[in-house]
Design a protein around this motif. Structure first.
Motif, PDB file in Angstrom:
ATOM      1  N   LEU A   1       0.827  -1.205   0.000  1.00 43.74           N
ATOM      2  CA  LEU A   1       0.000   0.000   0.000  1.00 43.74           C
ATOM      3  C   LEU A   1       0.866   1.262   0.000  1.00 43.74           C
ATOM      4  N   ASN A   2       0.632   2.126  -1.000  1.00 41.59           N
ATOM      5  CA  ASN A   2       1.297   3.427  -1.151  1.00 41.59           C
ATOM      6  C   ASN A   2       2.794   3.347  -1.445  1.00 41.59           C
ATOM      7  N   GLN A   3       3.264   2.174  -1.872  1.00 40.74           N
ATOM      8  CA  GLN A   3       4.672   2.109  -2.273  1.00 40.74           C
ATOM      9  C   GLN A   3       4.887   2.860  -3.592  1.00 40.74           C
ATOM     10  N   ARG A   4       3.949   2.713  -4.498  1.00 40.34           N
ATOM     11  CA  ARG A   4       3.967   3.465  -5.757  1.00 40.34           C
ATOM     12  C   ARG A   4       2.760   4.388  -5.747  1.00 40.34           C
ATOM     13  N   PRO A   5       2.974   5.694  -5.873  1.00 38.48           N
ATOM     14  CA  PRO A   5       1.907   6.663  -5.644  1.00 38.48           C
ATOM     15  C   PRO A   5       0.711   6.540  -6.577  1.00 38.48           C
ATOM     16  N   MET A   6       0.928   6.054  -7.801  1.00 38.73           N
ATOM     17  CA  MET A   6      -0.186   5.963  -8.745  1.00 38.73           C
ATOM     18  C   MET A   6      -0.822   4.575  -8.785  1.00 38.73           C
ATOM     19  N   SER A   7       0.001   3.542  -8.852  1.00 45.58           N
ATOM     20  CA  SER A   7      -0.540   2.201  -9.085  1.00 45.58           C
ATOM     21  C   SER A   7      -0.770   1.395  -7.810  1.00 45.58           C
ATOM     22  N   GLN A   8      -0.272   1.881  -6.645  1.00 42.03           N
ATOM     23  CA  GLN A   8      -0.455   1.104  -5.426  1.00 42.03           C
ATOM     24  C   GLN A   8      -1.065   1.932  -4.293  1.00 42.03           C
ATOM     25  N   ASN A   9      -1.805   2.972  -4.651  1.00 38.23           N
ATOM     26  CA  ASN A   9      -2.589   3.644  -3.611  1.00 38.23           C
ATOM     27  C   ASN A   9      -3.863   2.840  -3.376  1.00 38.23           C
ATOM     28  N   LYS A  10      -4.614   3.202  -2.355  1.00 37.62           N
ATOM     29  CA  LYS A  10      -5.788   2.409  -1.973  1.00 37.62           C
ATOM     30  C   LYS A  10      -6.790   2.314  -3.120  1.00 37.62           C
ATOM     31  N   SER A  11      -7.026   3.428  -3.796  1.00 42.99           N
ATOM     32  CA  SER A  11      -7.984   3.430  -4.892  1.00 42.99           C
ATOM     33  C   SER A  11      -7.543   2.511  -6.025  1.00 42.99           C
ATOM     34  N   SER A  12      -6.271   2.576  -6.393  1.00 39.08           N
ATOM     35  CA  SER A  12      -5.761   1.751  -7.489  1.00 39.08           C
ATOM     36  C   SER A  12      -5.796   0.269  -7.136  1.00 39.08           C
ATOM     37  N   LEU A  13      -5.440  -0.070  -5.901  1.00 39.11           N
ATOM     38  CA  LEU A  13      -5.501  -1.472  -5.485  1.00 39.11           C
ATOM     39  C   LEU A  13      -6.924  -2.000  -5.562  1.00 39.11           C
ATOM     40  N   ASP A  14      -7.883  -1.159  -5.202  1.00 41.99           N
ATOM     41  CA  ASP A  14      -9.292  -1.573  -5.281  1.00 41.99           C
ATOM     42  C   ASP A  14      -9.734  -1.762  -6.730  1.00 41.99           C
ATOM     43  N   VAL A  15      -9.278  -0.860  -7.618  1.00 47.53           N
ATOM     44  CA  VAL A  15      -9.623  -0.984  -9.035  1.00 47.53           C
ATOM     45  C   VAL A  15      -9.065  -2.290  -9.604  1.00 47.53           C
ATOM     46  N   VAL A  16      -7.816  -2.564  -9.313  1.00 51.52           N
ATOM     47  CA  VAL A  16      -7.180  -3.791  -9.795  1.00 51.52           C
ATOM     48  C   VAL A  16      -7.938  -5.013  -9.291  1.00 51.52           C
ATOM     49  N   ARG A  17      -8.269  -5.000  -8.014  1.00 51.51           N
ATOM     50  CA  ARG A  17      -8.970  -6.138  -7.413  1.00 51.51           C
ATOM     51  C   ARG A  17     -10.317  -6.380  -8.098  1.00 51.51           C
ATOM     52  N   LYS A  18     -11.083  -5.314  -8.288  1.00 52.40           N
ATOM     53  CA  LYS A  18     -12.414  -5.463  -8.885  1.00 52.40           C
ATOM     54  C   LYS A  18     -12.351  -5.849 -10.356  1.00 52.40           C
ATOM     55  N   GLU A  19     -11.422  -5.233 -11.113  1.00 52.66           N
ATOM     56  CA  GLU A  19     -11.371  -5.488 -12.550  1.00 52.66           C
ATOM     57  C   GLU A  19     -10.737  -6.830 -12.887  1.00 52.66           C
ATOM     58  N   SER A  20     -10.093  -7.447 -11.924  1.00 51.35           N
ATOM     59  CA  SER A  20      -9.530  -8.769 -12.169  1.00 51.35           C
ATOM     60  C   SER A  20     -10.622  -9.815 -12.353  1.00 51.35           C
ATOM     61  N   GLY A  21     -11.784  -9.572 -11.740  1.00 47.14           N
ATOM     62  CA  GLY A  21     -12.854 -10.560 -11.765  1.00 47.14           C
ATOM     63  C   GLY A  21     -12.734 -11.597 -10.669  1.00 47.14           C
ATOM     64  N   PHE A  22     -11.700 -11.476  -9.842  1.00 46.55           N
ATOM     65  CA  PHE A  22     -11.474 -12.437  -8.753  1.00 46.55           C
ATOM     66  C   PHE A  22     -11.179 -11.685  -7.456  1.00 46.55           C
ATOM     67  N   SER A  23     -11.980 -10.679  -7.170  1.00 45.48           N
ATOM     68  CA  SER A  23     -11.701  -9.778  -6.041  1.00 45.48           C
ATOM     69  C   SER A  23     -11.659 -10.488  -4.699  1.00 45.48           C
ATOM     70  N   ASP A  24     -12.415 -11.569  -4.562  1.00 49.79           N
ATOM     71  CA  ASP A  24     -12.451 -12.270  -3.273  1.00 49.79           C
ATOM     72  C   ASP A  24     -11.363 -13.330  -3.147  1.00 49.79           C
ATOM     73  N   LYS A  25     -10.495 -13.421  -4.154  1.00 48.90           N
ATOM     74  CA  LYS A  25      -9.441 -14.441  -4.147  1.00 48.90           C
ATOM     75  C   LYS A  25      -8.032 -13.839  -4.092  1.00 48.90           C
ATOM     76  N   ILE A  26      -7.928 -12.534  -3.869  1.00 47.87           N
ATOM     77  CA  ILE A  26      -6.632 -11.851  -3.917  1.00 47.87           C
ATOM     78  C   ILE A  26      -6.157 -11.484  -2.515  1.00 47.87           C
ATOM     79  N   LEU A  27      -4.948 -11.901  -2.182  1.00 49.27           N
ATOM     80  CA  LEU A  27      -4.340 -11.587  -0.888  1.00 49.27           C
ATOM     81  C   LEU A  27      -3.022 -10.851  -1.120  1.00 49.27           C
ATOM     82  N   ARG A  28      -2.841  -9.757  -0.394  1.00 47.44           N
ATOM     83  CA  ARG A  28      -1.596  -8.969  -0.456  1.00 47.44           C
ATOM     84  C   ARG A  28      -0.897  -9.097   0.904  1.00 47.44           C
ATOM     85  N   PRO A  29      -0.097 -10.142   1.081  1.00 52.07           N
ATOM     86  CA  PRO A  29       0.435 -10.477   2.414  1.00 52.07           C
ATOM     87  C   PRO A  29       1.296  -9.402   3.060  1.00 52.07           C
TER      88      PRO A  29
END
Length: 326
Positions: free
Chosen positions: A110-138
C-alpha cells in the motif's frame, strides 16, 4: 492441502509475499508473466531462492493490445500498471481451477507506488480482475480489510504484515532474515517504465500500429533516429550490442560500416530513399573513429549480403543529426 498461486515478477516484494505464505504451511506455486516488455529471468532466479516452483505464462499479444490503449491510462512513461496488474490477476484467477489452488498472492504494498499502489488503485485492480475475493496482499494485509481467506482461517492474519509506503527498509530486513540475498533493484524489470524505451515505442506506434515482435525488440538497442515516416536509423553503441541486434534483423535492412575505421554498425529500418541512405552514411561517420576526417568511405548493403555499395561522405556533426534522435 491449501494451495496459492503467487504472482512473481522477479522483484523482492513478490518473492517475500510468496515466502510469507509458504511459511504458513501453504503450498505455493509461482506464476511469472512474460510479454514483449518483461520476461521471466529474475523470477526464475528468485523462485529458486525460496524453493518455490514457477510457471511462466506468455500473454504477450493480449498484453500488447492493452498497452496500446489502456483503460486507466499510463504512468510516468508508457506503463499501464493498473491495467497490467488487473490483467495478470485475471489470468491468475482463471488458472486457479487448473492448478487446484484457492487464492492468489501478490507482492503489492500500500502506497509504495503513488499511482498504481494507492488504496484506490488497489481496489480498481482487485475489482477489474474478476477475482476480487481471491486476492491476498500479504505484505500490507493488516492495512487492508480482511480477505475471505483470512476470515475463514485458511490464512493466519496475525502472521501477515503491515508494510506501508515507499521505504524498502522492512523488506530488506525481512530478506536478510530469510537469506534472500540476490535480488534486483526495484526500478528494473519492465521496459515500459524506461523513458528512452517509452519514447521509442510511442514513435513506433505513431507510424506503425501493428509492429511485429522483432520491431519491438529493436527498440531496446542503440541510438534511434526517426528520419522520415517510412524509415528509421539505429546506431549500435558497442560490439556486443551489434552482435545481439543481429538476431532481430532481416534481409530487408540495410547495414552500414565505415570502411577504414572502427565504429558503430548503422541500420536503416523501413523504406529509405537515397537521401536517407546518405544521412545513414553521415551517421556512420559520426559514430566511428574517423569522425574528425574531412571525408571517409562507407560501405553498405543488405543484412547477410555482401556490403558491395560504397559512398564517400563527410561525417555528420551533432548539430546536423541530433534533430533526428528519438
Amino acid at each position: 492441502m491449501t494451495k496459492a498461486l503467487a504472482m512473481m515478477s522477479g522483484g523482492l516484494d513478490s518473492t517475500l509475499a510468496a515466502k510469507l505464505i509458504k511459511d504458513q504451511g501453504i503450498d505455493v506455486l509461482g506464476l511469472c508473466f512474460k510479454s514483449y516488455f518483461f520476461g521471466p529471468k529474475n523470477a526464475v532466479r528468485m523462485a529458486k531462492q525460496i524453493d518455490v516452483p514457477l510457471k511462466v505464462v506468455d500473454f504477450s499479444k493480449e498484453h500488447f493490445e492493452m498497452v496500446k490503449n489502456p483503460k486507466h491510462g499510463y504512468g510516468k512513461n508508457i506503463n499501464p500498471c493498473i491495467d497490467c496488474h488487473a490483467m495478470m490477476m485475471r489470468y491468475a484467477g482463471n488458472l486457479l481451477k487448473e492448478y487446484d489452488a484457492q487464492f492468489i498472492i501478490t507482492g503489492e504494498v500500500l502506497n509504495q507506488r503513488p499511482m498504481s499502489q494507492n488504496k484506490s488503485s488497489l481496489d480498481v485492480v482487485r475489482k477489474e480482475s474478476g477475482f476480487s475475493d481471491k486476492i491476498l496482499r500479504p505484505l500490507c494485509a493488516k492495512n487492508l480489510k480482511p480477505t475471505e481467506m483470512e476470515l475463514n482461517g485458511m490464512v493466519n492474519r496475525e502472521k501477515l504484515l503491515d508494510i506501508y509506503g515507499r521505504s524498502r527498509k522492512a523488506q530488506m530486513e525481512l530478506a536478510d532474515r530469510w537469506g534472500v540475498k540476490d535480488y534486483p533493484s526495484p526500478a528494473g524489470g519492465c521496459k515500459l517504465t524506461e523513458p528512452n524505451y517509452a519514447k521509442r515505442l510511442r514513435d513506433l506506434l505513431r507510424y506503425n500500429e501493428m509492429p511485429n515482435e522483432n520491431e519491438l525488440e529493436l527498440l531496446k538497442f542503440g541510438r534511434h533516429f526517426r528520419i522520415s515516416e517510412n524509415a528509421k536509423i539505429i546506431s549500435t553503441r558497442t560490439h556486443d550490442e551489434a552482435d545481439e541486434i543481429n538476431e532481430f534483423l532481416t534481409e530487408n535492412e540495410l547495414i552500414f560500416f565505415a570502411d577504414d575505421f572502427n565504429g558503430s554498425m548503422i541500420i536503416i529500418y523501413g523504406k529509405p530513399t537515397e537521401t536517407d541512405i546518405e544521412l545513414a552514411a553521415k551517421i556512420t561517420g559520426r559514430y566511428c573513429k574517423g569522425k574528425d576526417e574531412d571525408s571517409i568511405n562507407v560501405k553498405y548493403g543488405f543484412f547477410k549480403h555482401e556490403l558491395d555499395n560504397h559512398i564517400e561522405i563527410k561525417p555528420g556533426v551533432d548539430e546536423e543529426i541530433c534533430k533526428y534522435i528519438i
